[in-house]
Design a protein around this motif. Sequence first.
Motif, short mmCIF file in Angstrom:
data_model
loop_
_atom_site.label_atom_id
_atom_site.label_comp_id
_atom_site.label_asym_id
_atom_site.label_seq_id
_atom_site.Cartn_x
_atom_site.Cartn_y
_atom_site.Cartn_z
N ASN A 1 2.95 0.29 5.73
CA ASN A 1 2.52 -1.16 6.00
C ASN A 1 3.82 -1.98 6.23
OD1 ASN A 1 -0.44 -0.75 5.71
ND2 ASN A 1 -0.02 -0.36 3.52
N GLU B 1 3.26 8.88 -2.74
CA GLU B 1 3.02 7.44 -2.90
C GLU B 1 3.74 7.07 -4.15
OE1 GLU B 1 1.73 5.87 -0.83
OE2 GLU B 1 -0.01 6.94 0.19
N PRO B 2 3.89 5.94 -4.25
CA PRO B 2 3.71 4.87 -3.47
C PRO B 2 4.67 4.54 -2.48
CG PRO B 2 4.93 3.73 -5.09
CD PRO B 2 4.85 5.24 -5.45
N TYR C 1 -2.60 0.68 6.41
CA TYR C 1 -2.76 2.01 6.06
C TYR C 1 -3.26 1.96 4.62
CZ TYR C 1 -0.81 6.06 3.44
OH TYR C 1 -0.79 7.23 2.57
N HIS C 2 -3.84 2.92 4.14
CA HIS C 2 -4.81 2.78 2.77
C HIS C 2 -4.18 3.96 1.92
CE1 HIS C 2 -7.68 0.17 4.11
NE2 HIS C 2 -7.95 0.78 5.41
N PHE C 3 -3.76 3.57 0.56
CA PHE C 3 -3.08 4.30 -0.41
C PHE C 3 -3.53 5.69 -0.45
CE2 PHE C 3 -1.56 5.74 -4.54
CZ PHE C 3 -0.47 5.08 -4.34
N ARG D 1 5.08 6.05 0.50
CA ARG D 1 4.28 6.29 1.75
C ARG D 1 3.51 4.78 2.10
NH1 ARG D 1 2.07 10.58 0.73
NH2 ARG D 1 -0.25 10.39 0.61
N TRP D 2 2.69 4.31 1.22
CA TRP D 2 2.12 3.26 1.43
C TRP D 2 3.14 1.93 1.84
CZ3 TRP D 2 1.93 -1.51 -1.10
CH2 TRP D 2 1.05 -2.43 -0.84
N SER E 1 -3.48 8.09 1.47
CA SER E 1 -3.88 8.71 2.95
C SER E 1 -5.23 8.48 2.70
CB SER E 1 -3.35 9.87 3.30
OG SER E 1 -1.83 9.77 3.42
#
Length: 461
Positions: free
Chosen positions: A429, A421-422, A310-312, A424-425, A314
């Motif tokens: 992951n 974030e962070p 997953y990319h920071f 979510r990231w 979204s």
Amino acid sequence: MATFDPRSLSLWHDSLDETVVPRRALPGDVEADVAVVGAGYTGLWTALHLARTDPSLRVVVLEKEFAGFGASGRNGGWCSALFPTSLHRLAREGGREGAVRLQRVLHRTVPDVGRIAAEEGIDCHFDQGGYLSVARNAAQLQREHADVEEYRSWGFGEADHRLLDPGEVTETTGIAGALGGVYTPHCAAIHPARLVRGLARAVERRGVVVHEGTRATQVASGRVVTPHGTVRAEHVVLATEGYTPTVPGRRRAVAPVYSLMVATEPLADDVLEQVGLRDRTTFSDKRHLTIYGQRTRDGRLAFGGRGAPYHFGSRVQPAFDCDDRVHEHLRGILRELFPVLRDTRFTHAWGGNLGVPRDWFPSVRHDRRTGLGFAGGYVGDGVATAALAGRTLAAMITGEDPDDLASLPWANRSSRSWEPEPLRWLGVNAVTALMTAADRQEQRTGRPSRLASTFWSAVGQ
């Protein structure tokens, strides 16, 4: 500057029997009854059911790229009755009867997709050969038995989910190391890009206007604003799935998680004989980090799985559609499942994002007060689910709901937003890393992973 070739997006785009020619962008301000943002499965099924229910409705579909650009044109081609939320979780929302009814409606939706596609002249290679989940270690076999027992407790019998012994698995497929498996008939293999492109043509034949190359910069009650003009409509449907975080104000609505795929060259007859899957039965094993595969009409294996990061923030970018490490890992898994593929050439590698809500619970909703509608968060189980969502949204908008779809447990509910974030990231992951570790542990020990079971209990599944 090189011209973008839509055929490069996936095997499915590369094997279309048409040249993708962009439709006209929105020419200016427009009045409509319903504005739909997104020309994937959800948006186009909604438009189709609206047009079939009430041909007098003025329906406009807006698409940033072209119809079928996203997951609807790139997915694994499983039209299945799988739903990412457990029956127990569904029952907490809509009672036991509601949970069972939603599952039964999904069972019926699978053949309905094939039937409606045929009625609309869409050759999407629909073959309902069912789905086979194979157990390749003792922990996976234990989960297969537990799943069938669970379905039995909800009233689903042999006709819905049937345990197979190793010999019965071998009668269907040559997957190596099978200790057993579970077969369900409620799944069809399709060519996903043929379906979505056919739906776009079908809605146009019924009077729906589709504008491509038209990005929504604001989605609000009564209007969709774009750089080309504004569509004013009584009803506005957001149908952007994994691209929802790119819509202003919706960054944390779903997490765009990437799923990647590879495909072999067309296989020789002797290799296909060892692979099996003659009825185009879709297949996976019971590992935690999802894999999925199908035998295509032209004799390839198309195979995918999770594992991409997953990319920071979204972020959604074309560069994320390919990951050499993950693609090579998928090729290795497929060769492990089918050792006969050891010298087979792979011709395609691609990927795309899917929408994951914070509670893994898809939803479909329409607010009659504001006219705003939404459906999505399918967690990768979106082919049949999007078809049902489109039918449900059309029923909510028109008020024509003879099957009472608006009372199903996923209707008119919302998931809470993802963390900022962070966090979510880190969280998304971490789940991928946890599932990878759980699979390795189970392969090594044969015992169910406590890490994975603790996680699923924590998220209410």
